[in-house]
Design an enzyme around this catalytic site. Sequence first.
Site, PDB file in Angstrom:
ATOM      1  N   GLY A  34       0.846  -1.198   0.000  1.00 54.49           N
ATOM      2  CA  GLY A  34       0.000   0.000   0.000  1.00 54.49           C
ATOM      3  C   GLY A  34       0.873   1.238   0.000  1.00 54.49           C
ATOM      4  O   GLY A  34       2.102   1.154   0.123  1.00 54.49           O
ATOM      5  N   GLY A  89       0.436  -1.003   6.386  1.00 62.86           N
ATOM      6  CA  GLY A  89      -0.639  -0.028   6.503  1.00 62.86           C
ATOM      7  C   GLY A  89      -1.944  -0.727   6.867  1.00 62.86           C
ATOM      8  O   GLY A  89      -1.974  -1.928   7.139  1.00 62.86           O
ATOM      9  N   GLY A 103      -7.483  -3.353   1.037  1.00 62.13           N
ATOM     10  CA  GLY A 103      -7.857  -2.350   0.032  1.00 62.13           C
ATOM     11  C   GLY A 103      -6.974  -2.453  -1.199  1.00 62.13           C
ATOM     12  O   GLY A 103      -7.417  -2.203  -2.321  1.00 62.13           O
ATOM     13  N   GLU A 110      -0.456 -10.548   3.333  1.00 57.69           N
ATOM     14  CA  GLU A 110      -0.251  -9.653   4.486  1.00 57.69           C
ATOM     15  C   GLU A 110      -0.573 -10.372   5.792  1.00 57.69           C
ATOM     16  O   GLU A 110       0.136 -10.223   6.786  1.00 57.69           O
ATOM     17  CB  GLU A 110      -1.128  -8.407   4.349  1.00 57.69           C
ATOM     18  CG  GLU A 110      -0.659  -7.459   3.259  1.00 57.69           C
ATOM     19  CD  GLU A 110      -1.623  -6.323   2.992  1.00 57.69           C
ATOM     20  OE1 GLU A 110      -1.159  -5.271   2.543  1.00 57.69           O
ATOM     21  OE2 GLU A 110      -2.838  -6.476   3.224  1.00 57.69           O
TER      22      GLU A 110
HETATM   23  C1  5RP Z   1      -3.263  -3.605   1.025  1.00 62.10           C
HETATM   24  C2  5RP Z   1      -3.586  -3.022   2.344  1.00 62.10           C
HETATM   25  C3  5RP Z   1      -3.087  -1.658   2.636  1.00 62.10           C
HETATM   26  O1  5RP Z   1      -2.252  -1.713   3.750  1.00 62.10           O
HETATM   27  C4  5RP Z   1      -4.234  -0.755   2.894  1.00 62.10           C
HETATM   28  O2  5RP Z   1      -5.066  -0.784   1.748  1.00 62.10           O
HETATM   29  C5  5RP Z   1      -3.788   0.669   3.181  1.00 62.10           C
HETATM   30  O3  5RP Z   1      -3.244   1.222   2.024  1.00 62.10           O
HETATM   31  P1  5RP Z   1      -2.747   2.734   1.980  1.00 62.10           P
HETATM   32  O4  5RP Z   1      -1.548   2.817   2.866  1.00 62.10           O
HETATM   33  O5  5RP Z   1      -2.408   2.962   0.533  1.00 62.10           O
HETATM   34  O6  5RP Z   1      -3.878   3.611   2.455  1.00 62.10           O
HETATM   35  O7  5RP Z   1      -4.226  -3.619   3.182  1.00 62.10           O
HETATM   36  O8  5RP Z   1      -3.882  -4.848   0.851  1.00 62.10           O
END
Ligand code: 5RP
Length: 238
Positions: A34, A89, A103, A110
């Site tokens: 992310g 993140g 997201g 992860e």
């Molecule tokens: C990816 C994730 C990310 O950590 C999460 O979407 C947060 O992303 P960002 O730091 O771009 O806001 O879970 O699968």
Amino acid sequence: MSQTSLSQDEAKRRAAARAVEFVRPGMKLGLGTGSTAAMFVDLLGRQVRDGLDIVGVPTSERTRAQAAELGIPLSSLDETPELDLTVDGADEFDSRLRLIKGGGGALLREKIVAAASARMIVIADSSKEVAILGRFPLPVEVDRFGLESTRRHVERAVADGGMTGAVTLRKAPGGHAFVTDGGHCILDCALGAIVDPEGLAARLVAIPGVVEHGLFLGLATTVIIAAASGLRIISAPT
Ligand code: 5RP
């Protein structure tokens, strides 16, 4: 920069910079995915260039490419099955350090990497903090086989938990189904509020086509939150 003009990117960068301070020479590190995690990887790369000796296990092909480009020594969980620390993140977190992740579509790796780590530090700007999880649509990674049947099972699991909300297949920019690094699809569950995350998690893992869900419960040990007013750190009781 005044307190009110701190951009979201600057907040993310500050949280990432604070997380770097937790890194010690010789550590085996999980590298998150992310935009916030990418800032951490970037800062870590600079430290490696200056001689810091660590090894990283990436949580996605995207992060693998970034870390390799920066010259960060990389490993896998097969070679390095136990990690000291993962920095990642989150899409949302609550005061009990429960998270929604996925997201960016990397939730399966992860979660595997976080579970292999003695500690998980989450880095986020303050917009990710919620009283009740669920404002961010919950990602659920599912096998492609039987997709529509699994989607209906997920809808039922949501309804059995007393929630309503659309369960939709995530699409990639070209309009086709988004495919994860593991070759699966993602169902996004727009629930609004998940009053009982543990109950929903139990219902979701009981569905055969569900590979993993984006509720990270009992995994984060620390959250570093960056806001215009400064950094705040919350830690799980030890
Ligand atoms: C990816 C994730 C990310 O950590 C999460 O979407 C947060 O992303 P960002 O730091 O771009 O806001 O879970 O699968």
